[in-house]
Design a protein around this motif. Sequence first.
Motif, PDB file in Angstrom:
ATOM      1  N   CYS A  60      58.236  40.735 107.846  1.00 36.91           N
ATOM      2  CA  CYS A  60      57.861  39.503 107.134  1.00 36.91           C
ATOM      3  C   CYS A  60      56.686  38.814 107.811  1.00 36.91           C
ATOM      4  N   SER A  78      55.630  32.572 108.983  1.00 32.60           N
ATOM      5  CA  SER A  78      54.241  32.627 108.523  1.00 32.60           C
ATOM      6  C   SER A  78      53.959  31.387 107.680  1.00 32.60           C
ATOM      7  N   TYR A 128      58.314  28.768 100.886  1.00 35.24           N
ATOM      8  CA  TYR A 128      58.471  30.174 100.498  1.00 35.24           C
ATOM      9  C   TYR A 128      59.618  30.737 101.318  1.00 35.24           C
ATOM     10  N   ARG A 186      46.647  38.660 103.366  1.00 32.71           N
ATOM     11  CA  ARG A 186      47.258  37.370 103.029  1.00 32.71           C
ATOM     12  C   ARG A 186      47.347  37.211 101.520  1.00 32.71           C
ATOM     13  N   THR A 187      48.438  36.676 101.046  1.00 32.73           N
ATOM     14  CA  THR A 187      48.641  36.531  99.609  1.00 32.73           C
ATOM     15  C   THR A 187      49.488  35.300  99.319  1.00 32.73           C
ATOM     16  N   THR A 188      49.435  34.826  98.091  1.00 32.77           N
ATOM     17  CA  THR A 188      50.314  33.749  97.633  1.00 32.77           C
ATOM     18  C   THR A 188      51.306  34.261  96.586  1.00 32.77           C
ATOM     19  N   ILE A 195      54.444  40.010  98.495  1.00 32.90           N
ATOM     20  CA  ILE A 195      55.173  39.920  99.761  1.00 32.90           C
ATOM     21  C   ILE A 195      56.415  40.803  99.704  1.00 32.90           C
ATOM     22  N   SER A 236      56.026  44.523 100.456  1.00 28.11           N
ATOM     23  CA  SER A 236      55.571  44.898 101.803  1.00 28.11           C
ATOM     24  C   SER A 236      56.609  45.801 102.466  1.00 28.11           C
ATOM     25  N   ASN A 286      51.926  38.887 105.673  1.00 30.55           N
ATOM     26  CA  ASN A 286      51.047  37.845 105.137  1.00 30.55           C
ATOM     27  C   ASN A 286      50.015  37.471 106.189  1.00 30.55           C
ATOM     28  N   ILE A 332      51.894  30.173 103.988  1.00 27.68           N
ATOM     29  CA  ILE A 332      51.246  30.570 102.733  1.00 27.68           C
ATOM     30  C   ILE A 332      50.190  29.528 102.398  1.00 27.68           C
TER      31      ILE A 332
END
Length: 1015
Positions: free
Chosen positions: A195, A737, A172, A221-223, A228, A231, A199, A739
């Motif tokens: 950033c 981070s 990502y 948290r997200t995929t 993202i 944000s 997440n 994912i």
Amino acid sequence: MVIISSVLLLIFGTYTARNMEVDVFPDLTAPTVVVLTEAHGMAPEEVEKLVTFPIETAVNGATNVRRVRSSSSAGISIVWIEFEWNTDIFKARQIVNEKISAVSEKLPIGVGTPTMGPQTSIMGEIMLVGITADSTSQMDLRTIADWTIRPRLLATGGVSQVIVIGGEYKQYQILASPQKMKQYNISLTELVKACNEANGNSSGGFMSEYNNEYIVKGIGRTTDIKEIGRSLIKKVDGYAIKIEDVSEIKVGAAIKIGDGSMNGRPAVIMTVMKQPATNTLELTTKIDEAVKEIQATLPSDVKINTQVFRQADFINSSISNIQKILLEGTIFVIVILFLFLMNWRATLISLLAIPISLVVAILTLKWLGFTINTMSLGGMAIAVGDLVDDAIIDVENVFKRLKENALLPIEQQRNKMTVIFDGSFEIRSSVINATFIIIVAFVPLFFLTGMEGKLLAPLGISFIVALFASLIVSITLTPVLASYLLTKDEMLKKQHKESWLVGKLNSIYQRALTKVMRIKKTVLIGAGALFVVALFFMSQLGRSFLPEFNEGSLVVSSVSLPGISLDESNKIGQRVEEALLSVPEISITTRRTGRAELDEHAQGVNAAEIDAPFVLTDRSREEFMADVREKLAGVSGTNITIGQPIGHRIDHMLSGTRANIAIKIFGTNLNQLFSLSNQIKSSIEGIDGLVDISVEQQVEIPQIQIKAKRDLLNHYGITIGQFNEFVDVSFAGEKISEIYEGNKTYDMIVRFDNNNRGSIENIRNALIDTDDGQKVPLINVADVVSTSGPNTINRENVQRKTVVSVNVAGRDQKSAVEEIKNAINENIDLPKDYHIEYGGQFEAEAEASKTLMIASLLSLLVIFLILYHEFKKIKTASTILLNLPLALIGGVFSIYFTSGILSIPAIIGFITLFGVATRNGILLISHYQTLQAEGMNLYDTVIQGSKDRLSPILMTALTAGLALIPLALASDLPGNEIQSPMAKVILGGLLTSTLLNIFIVPVVYYLTNQKTTTK
């Protein structure tokens, strides 16, 4: 009781053999610990100075450390710590762990924690798995390999590591635009912070309500990359600035440091490593079952190929070849016994020594913790003809005495049990001494240390134990079976005469010996001349450590000029694969270019390793290899070295390189080292028999250096720390981070988009944050220049080195090394503080030969003492030792007219031969003394005694020799490479020692005892 014990032993031994671990070789691994350290963004010289050197210094003085090697490349440091051979690997790992724990705290910020590689053995790489697809993308293919196939294989008991290379690693990516960041007044630090926070989840503790306890969680948290992107970074003038406003968020492929292919097409290649002391055949079966289950769950176009390289195939073919030779040798033994004895009962009694002795050897190997491998089976194959010797001598003498007793009048016949006891006891001392002499002759094998000691120990153990067991069988089971099977009067009277073959041989031999006794001095002079010729031929033999293996697979190392791109390296690698596939015997290839993450076999993107299994049908191996080298010579732009999987690893373990001979140049300046390496290459290229000459490519490669202007940085309020962080994040990218997609984890990284990196001009114009919130081009505060720096820095024992690698074909290694040394001494002038060392198999050969020579002299002394204890006369013991030069004649001739190379296995063949050859002399002279004690004169003693012992001498010699014919002839088959030189030496030596023994020993005995008898 004896028979019941033997049957139980056979049953238990057979069961044990069927369930023992099977491997190709004993574990040859030197206790080695590998320390890998990721040094994100560092150039090789920085890695060497800041990471490798501290680790080397910490471990270099540790207990039992014998050698420290290292490789410092861009972004990674690899240190190999090699311990003394007898060091326990777990102790070694503990020592290294303590050392690196102390040094890791002193490493620069941003450098990863030093990590020990998994514990594997030199034979640990048991399988290569290729994964290809027609329509599935390379990114999805890599994801399947990383998250479906690899975990399943690692869960298989016995697998220590699975290394994945190739495909596209999913990532990502937040690709920032500094222009948009300037527009919205967003600093790089603010973007990275946002950033990092975009997440993640949080914990709200617990809450109790309605008699229930609830866990409170904040879900951030997200995929979803869109989430993202939405944000918040910060608000400016009431307007929310989001991540997507200043950057592009996408799923992309990580920057590659390595790639893979199969048959020239992109593929994911997986290397499966096994844990030490794991049954390779069983583990391979488990992996095949696991792969079959996985294949059923994959998309239809995704194919898993496990037939690229499989160590199990080499093991199966090797073990099968050795077993076949054991069977063929046994058939030879049966034929010889039956022809001489002409009695199936006597033949059966003698043959039973073989299975019982082999079973005892297998049980002993199991008890000592060894496996069934080509070495342990090879020891049994060499011994198979000797195993029946003690039983033959016993049965032959007992059978003869029983027949003589049966022909006497009934009132004069003795009890058959007494006859059997006396007949067995008559030759008991000779049999025991002869067997112990063979065992003593084999003892030098156990003085070998290092890899050669580990390799040959199972062979020595299986040979000695089986031989000793055959002695026990001959003095226990053989007389018992004789009492049951050889005591019928009808059979004894019917076969009172010797077989037609024995009678004919006795008649011919008596006439020949009588003539020889008339020309005694002439015969001795002739034998002496043969011995001198043999010594001359021996001085002309080449020297090598081990014969070349026939593994049925090639490992081709292709190294191009450092500094080329991965794409260009892939193109060259593809041409190498196409050249290999044009060879009829090769149908599949896999290529690994560059390196995988935390792979101890680190190499730059300019280096590739191609595996190519082959099947020989119409052409010899020499013709095949010549064709391969010719085809690969047409590939330009790369240095190519050809090896084999196991041989390649043995070379690497001995010298640290992948070739037979390593010429190591030590010094300080890499450019000077590289120049000297090329001079050495030029000076040795004309030497006959040298192939695959290559120079280790430690050269200057292009670099872009961003040199800070401190005064200007001060003017804009930018610290060196901020400057370095900017360079790291903007151009290399920073992981901020992870994912999570189910059980899969992917990195999320931040870096500048391609419009602001990827070229020197883009880097110069990239905008860096000042302390007042403004942005200025990087060129305002730093010089961005194109220069050069080393691609990799290799060291050994804390010294920089380069290596010229050389393989040898069609000649021995020792003479090749001597020519290399002479050429370098004549043509190369080394600067001050530079020196050359030579490494490779020839070092091990020289050390092993020296050890065997000293140990063999001690063994000969012990043999002489045994003979003196038996005969109480120095001249008698010396007469028997005449068999040694007589045996040497045939052994030397057999090597000279076959391979022409004296290897360590051939030397061990001579040692074995010397022990076996003395047996016949003991049989002759002990019988002479018996006849003389009965009052026979010296001449008649020699003639009659020699005639009486001809049959057992020929039987023991022929069974021992002919049983080795299959092994001697099958030298090119997998698994036979090491035992075949031994078999050739023993076979040739037995031929001359037997033929000369039955004439020379009688002559010498007569001459040395003539005066005594006259007196």
